[in-house]
Design a protein around this motif. Structure first.
Motif, mmCIF file in Angstrom:
data_model
loop_
_atom_site.group_PDB
_atom_site.id
_atom_site.type_symbol
_atom_site.label_atom_id
_atom_site.label_comp_id
_atom_site.label_asym_id
_atom_site.label_seq_id
_atom_site.Cartn_x
_atom_site.Cartn_y
_atom_site.Cartn_z
ATOM 1 N N HIS B 249 -109.753 -119.476 51.281
ATOM 2 C CA HIS B 249 -109.137 -118.947 50.061
ATOM 3 C C HIS B 249 -107.631 -119.054 50.248
ATOM 4 N N HIS B 250 -106.909 -118.928 49.122
ATOM 5 C CA HIS B 250 -105.453 -119.042 49.214
ATOM 6 C C HIS B 250 -104.839 -118.319 48.022
ATOM 7 N N LYS B 251 -103.958 -117.386 48.296
ATOM 8 C CA LYS B 251 -103.415 -116.558 47.217
ATOM 9 C C LYS B 251 -102.689 -117.389 46.156
ATOM 10 N N GLY B 252 -102.090 -118.499 46.564
ATOM 11 C CA GLY B 252 -101.360 -119.326 45.613
ATOM 12 C C GLY B 252 -102.247 -120.247 44.790
ATOM 13 N N ARG B 254 -104.762 -121.765 42.033
ATOM 14 C CA ARG B 254 -104.970 -121.523 40.602
ATOM 15 C C ARG B 254 -106.452 -121.388 40.269
ATOM 16 N N PHE B 293 -102.305 -115.477 36.048
ATOM 17 C CA PHE B 293 -101.511 -116.180 37.067
ATOM 18 C C PHE B 293 -100.061 -116.321 36.592
ATOM 19 N N CYS B 338 -97.673 -122.453 32.260
ATOM 20 C CA CYS B 338 -96.643 -122.859 33.206
ATOM 21 C C CYS B 338 -95.221 -122.613 32.699
ATOM 22 N N GLY B 507 -104.965 -125.471 49.116
ATOM 23 C CA GLY B 507 -105.556 -124.295 49.761
ATOM 24 C C GLY B 507 -106.320 -124.635 51.022
ATOM 25 N N LEU B 508 -106.314 -125.896 51.415
ATOM 26 C CA LEU B 508 -107.031 -126.308 52.623
ATOM 27 C C LEU B 508 -106.133 -126.159 53.859
#
Lengths: 169, 701
Positions: B249-252, B254, B293, B338, B507-508
């Motif tokens: 997982h990654h907070k940034g 989308r 977001f 955006c 996110g990887l």
């Protein structure tokens, strides 16, 4: 014709459904014999017993290994240990600092107070001596392991996620 | 004309000076694919050196490509090419828009519209299949984009797509947009349409897009992409929170869907996004909850749904209903994504007060600003309009350069009080060119020149400026160091290239990213962990070339480079590998011709090199290294306490960046001293005519 749902199939389905819902299935009743049969069956290679005593069941088709580990940590009701495990993993494999508010959500479900208590515990314990804190300019708290990254690096990355990425959307 | 698969086969040429409308065969541009490629070729061949953006001799090209409207996911992109007014040389630039316009143009049977000359009075262009006409625009001239689209849709029918300019474009504000569908905007070329008295283009097509392959093959390929490859917005392939199905997982990220998060104002009651696991084809459209977001948690209860462009399964446009907006004289409905939302937040640089509940000020500023700016058609130069306002105000320069009467008429108290009503007054002044302040609409280079903004403006890291050519950073040094930096130096406006940032932001973990990069360029050394960069090497140069030419490919096919290429996948079973050959698979199926990743990349290299040749021609110099590919000082001087190439900083090194330019020029086959395309390379890419033209201008190295 619908195949007969054996006891074995029922249990496998239960394990898979629990995993899909983000839960480990705790062994219950007298299921050892049934489980042995399942674990030896090539059709059920996704089913595993995990935990120190192998007390929990999950399907790797329906739940990732990392999520299973987070859940296991929570089953042991040791939040500092669970937090440190995730922080070290992320500092190592990305590397990146971990936002403290992540522990409020699933699978941790910790309150702000719980998190603060855990952080205080970690500060006082040699076991967690590698865990450090940094803050982004918006005040968001991030945690990192100095085994894998430096404080300036953690601070810079926290600033990116919290502030800078929204200047470069 | 022969049957054309994929391509519509025809290009519309409209001469506004004479009123002549003619058709041309698209196939003469086939080596340049479509979209951006057609745009650059027309501009190189037909617009004389020395022409300025608002001159009658300038042309503007709306172009799509062989995959537009074909059924390939995320393919409704319109590429607009013309001289770019914010650029000090008015060198060529592209603006892009999603929405439905591109698909409608293809359904009408066309691949491009070349607009030239200048109408003697306001007109709009009406395209309905084979019927093309110039119509009187007096009913809509002087009105905003929303009214214009409503009126022209009432004439053409609701199926039509109308691309229009607002008052900003009419008044030739440098930073103005062309917009279709009320929120799909192309920034930077609105004034060019205004200079030509062309208010809008309406298009309605009812024809089929001819596909060479079998229908079921296209469905199968589509399903493969949807099930095995596609992620969320920006091809982020892990969720933003821990979820049972995901290893990472990654907070940034989308991929923001999660349990308990809803489209709170959906018709019939809230719709929960839920956890949208990889492979769940029917929930791809829920993965990207962009409202919260972009705007924060306050936006959840106002979200009617996530919308987006024709053919795109990724719904990245948040559509909100905020009744309170009516108290500001605005529609309660607003949609954008955006920068459309972020830019008004930056104009409100003093902050935003709460409106209805604690913490909702950011959302209200964004919604009010987007609503007003989109109607007037004011662009933001990727957020710099707010930067320029802040600098002029906080430095005291405005007190010196604005007449006292004008200065005192500006409701600065609203800005100070963090009241978003400031935005309503602000954007009107820009759109109507009211007073000295409206020169903020010139764009950063011209603003700085007019008001003598000094080094404190250019070299402040918080200002996000990238080049003295007047554009900001847009996925630059923070995106793999030298690679993002090189990408940001190569265009005549902010780089809109997402090939690389989508990988970096996927996110990887870094080792997976390194393995993927090794497969692309031959070594994992092409990519570093974020904010822990190493000195330049040849693999970073190769990765830069890869990233840029994929971008040019997508803008020519046309596919959305905010999603494509499919470098990664959310599936562990694929070892997170995407499919970089997917463009070629779609092209082969749609056109019936044999395309490979390599053959498409070669075409894209041709297109990007043509852009370089055009830039050389527009700037009348071959010294790209010193006159074009430059960066402002803060990029090298930030983080003074952290040495370059150590963890924690994304600053660059001056000498190393010069090496980076040299290695990149070498990869491109350009002159390593100047960065200009050589005759040898131009001829290798089949552009002897371009080499001859540059030779005739004494612009070959």
């Amino acid at each position: 014709m619908r195949p007969i749902e054996t006891t074995e199939v029922k249990l496998v389905n239960e394990i898979r459904a629990s995993s899909r819902m983000g839960k480990l299935l705790k062994k219950h009743g007298d299921m050892e014999k049934l489980l042995s049969s399942i674990l030896e069956n090539d059709e059920y290679q996704d089913i595993h017993c995990v935990g120190n005593d192998g007390d929990y069941l999950y399907s790797e088709e329906e739940m990732s290994h990392s999520y299973m580990e987070m859940l296991l940590g929570m089953e042991e009701k040791n939040l500092p240990q669970s937090m440190a495990a995730l922080i070290r993993r992320e500092s190592k494999i990305y590397p990146r600092p971990t936002p403290s508010d992540i522990f409020k959500g699933a699978p941790f479900g910790a309150s702000s107070e719980d998190i603060q208590t855990a952080l205080d515990t970690m500060k006082d314990s040699e076991e967690y001596g590698d865990i450090g804190e940094v803050k982004a300019s918006n005040g968001a708290l991030y945690l990192f392991s100095n085994l894998y990254m430096t404080a300036p690096h953690a601070r810079g990355l926290a600033e990116w996620v919290e502030v800078e990425q929204f200047d470069n959307p | 004309m022969a049957v054309s698969y994929g391509w519509g086969g025809k290009i519309i040429r409209v001469n506004l000076s004479t009123g002549n409308i003619t058709l041309e065969d698209t196939m003469k541009y086939k080596d340049f694919i479509g979209g951006m490629g057609i745009g650059y070729k027309v501009m190189f061949d037909e617009v004389p050196q020395g022409t300025k953006a608002f001159d009658e001799a300038n042309k503007i090209v709306f172009a799509i490509g062989p995959l537009t409207g074909s059924g390939a996911p995320s393919s409704s992109r319109t590429n607009i090419t013309s001289l770019f007014p914010t650029n000090p040389y008015n060198a060529v630039g592209d603006s892009h828009m999603g929405g439905n316009f591109a698909a409608q143009l293809k359904y009408a049977g066309y691949d491009a519209i070349i607009v030239e000359g200048k109408a003697s009075r306001p007109v709009w262009l009406r395209i309905e299949d084979d019927s093309i006409s110039l119509e009187d625009a007096s009913r809509v001239w002087g009105t905003g984009i929303k009214n214009t689209i409503a009126v022209l849709n009432s004439v053409m029918g609701k199926e039509a797509s109308v691309a229009a300019i607002g008052q900003a474009g009419e008044n030739m504000v440098n930073i103005s947009v062309i917009m279709n569908g009320l929120s799909h905007s192309a920034g930077g070329h609105g004034g060019v349409l205004g200079s030509k008295n062309l208010k809008a283009i309406g298009v309605r097509g009812t024809k089929a897009v001819k596909v060479a392959g079998k229908g079921h093959e296209l469905v199968r390929l589509n399903r493969y992409m949807m099930k095995d490859i596609i992620g969320a917005n920006n091809q982020h392939v892990v969720p933003s929170t821990p979820q049972p199905w995901a290893e990472f997982h990654h907070k940034g990220s989308r991929w923001t869907a999660r349990e308990g998060l809803t489209w709170g104002a959906a018709e019939g009651g809230p719709v929960e996004t839920g956890n949208c696991a990889a492979g769940d084809v029917n929930r791809v459209g829920y993965r990207t909850m962009k409202a919260t977001f972009d705007l924060g948690p306050s936006a959840e209860k106002y979200t009617v749904r996530m919308g987006g462009c024709q053919s795109c399964p990724i719904r990245c446009m948040s559509q909100l209903k905020i009744p309170k907006l009516q108290e500001y004289g605005l529609s309660p409905y607003v949609a954008n994504t955006c920068m459309g939302y972020f830019s008004p937040q930056r104009v409100m640089f003093k902050g935003y007060k709460d409106i209805e509940e604690p913490g909702d000020g950011k959302m209200f500023a964004a919604a009010i600003g987007a609503s007003v700016a989109d109607d007037y058609g004011v662009w933001c130069n990727y957020g710099l309009i707010g930067t320029d306002l802040r600098h002029g105000y906080e430095s005291g320069i405005f007190k010196k350069v604005l007449p006292a009467e004008e200065y005192n008429s500006i409701p600065w108290h609203l800005l100070e009080e963090k009241d978003p009503a400031f935005l309503i007054d602000f954007y009107r002044r820009i759109a109507f060119k009211e007073g000295e302040l409206s020169n903020l609409g010139l764009g950063a280079h011209w603003v700085a020149k007019r008001w003598n903004f000094g080094d404190d403006y250019w070299n402040n890291p918080k200002n996000n400026l990238w080049s003295k050519l007047g554009f900001p950073k847009h996925h630059s040094n923070e995106t793999n160091g030298q690679v993002g930096s090189l990408i940001s130096c190569m265009f005549n406006r902010d780089a809109q290239s997402h090939t690389l940032v989508n990988l970096v932001g996927s996110g990887l973990p870094i080792e997976i990213q390194k393995d993927i990069v090794a497969e692309i360029v031959g070594s994992p050394d092409g990519i570093d962990p974020p904010k822990n960069y190493t000195p330049m090497n040849e693999y970073k140069a190769k990765l830069t070339k890869w990233a840029i030419i994929k971008n040019c490919l997508h803008d020519s096919l046309t596919l959305c480079n905010w999603m494509w290429p499919m470098t990664t996948s959310p599936h562990k079973s694929r070892n997170y590998r995407g499919d970089l050959g997917l463009e070629a698979k779609f092209m082969t199926l749609v056109t019936g011709e044999n395309y490979t990743e390599e053959s498409l990349d070669l075409s894209a290299e041709r297109i990007f090199t043509l852009h370089r040749a055009l830039t050389v021609k527009n700037m009348n110099t071959i010294d790209m290294r010193n006159k074009h590919d430059t960066m402002v000082d803060w990029i090298f001087d930030k983080d003074p306490d952290i040495p370059v190439f150590t963890p924690g900083t994304d600053k660059m090194d001056r000498k190393d960046m010069q090496l980076a330019l040299t290695l990149f020029y070498k990869e491109m086959g350009w002159d390593e001293k100047t960065g200009a395309p050589t005759r040898k390379t131009l001829e290798r890419l089949g552009m002897k005519d371009v080499a001859d033209a540059l030779g005739g201008l004494n612009l070959l190295p």
